[in-house]
Design a protein around this motif. Structure first.
Motif, short mmCIF file in Angstrom:
data_model
loop_
_atom_site.label_atom_id
_atom_site.label_comp_id
_atom_site.label_asym_id
_atom_site.label_seq_id
_atom_site.Cartn_x
_atom_site.Cartn_y
_atom_site.Cartn_z
N GLU A 142 0.83 -1.21 0.00
CA GLU A 142 0.00 0.00 0.00
C GLU A 142 0.86 1.26 0.00
O GLU A 142 0.58 2.22 -0.73
N PHE A 200 1.03 4.08 -2.87
CA PHE A 200 0.76 5.47 -2.52
C PHE A 200 1.91 6.38 -2.95
O PHE A 200 1.71 7.41 -3.59
N HIS A 211 -2.23 15.13 1.44
CA HIS A 211 -1.51 13.88 1.72
C HIS A 211 -0.11 14.12 2.27
O HIS A 211 0.81 13.33 2.01
#
Length: 145
Positions: free
Chosen positions: A41, A45, A63
């Protein structure tokens, strides 16, 4: 022992009261609960976040940790997410994200990011992601040199 209706009723009432006095069983964690983001993940990302030419304005707003936002504000003449001191408006020609390492006990994952610039110049830095953040975000960036 011969149970009369009165004795039977008293036993039933006592039996019903016992669960209320007994300690409640521990609740099991929901099946969907996880320790945190996985290496896969985090890799997806960071690859999306950095893209080919650097993070978008949206990603920079949504983010990135507050620590990095503050650091960027304090260093307006640089790009702290790309480790660029000179010409922060310049964008890399390509960006590669290396393998992700996850340290569950530290609650963090990281990967080396390589930026490719004109003239065969490359730079590397390490991007860190906390495992427990929702949504996932870049928590820190450490420049290589």
């Amino acid at each position: 022992m011969n149970l009369t209706p009165r004795t039977l009723g008293a036993l039933l009432l006592a039996g019903l009261a016992l669960p209320a006095l007994a300690p409640a069983p521990a609740l099991a964690a929901p099946a969907a609960f996880r320790e945190g983001h996985t290496a896969a993940e985090i890799g997806r990302f960071l690859t999306r976040f950095y893209g080919d030419h650097g993070p978008s304005a949206h990603d920079r707003r949504h983010h990135v940790s507050q620590v990095l936002k503050d650091r960027q504000r304090e260093n307006a003449g640089s790009d702290v997410l790309l480790c660029v001191q000179e010409r922060p408006q310049e964008r890399p020609q390509d960006i590669g994200v290396g393998p992700v390492t996850v340290a569950q006990s530290a609650g963090v994952g990281w990967a080396t990011v390589t930026t490719h610039w004109g003239g065969d110049r490359t730079d590397t830095f390490t991007a860190y992601v906390r495992l427990d953040t929702r949504p996932i975000r870049v928590d820190d960036v450490i420049c290589a040199g």
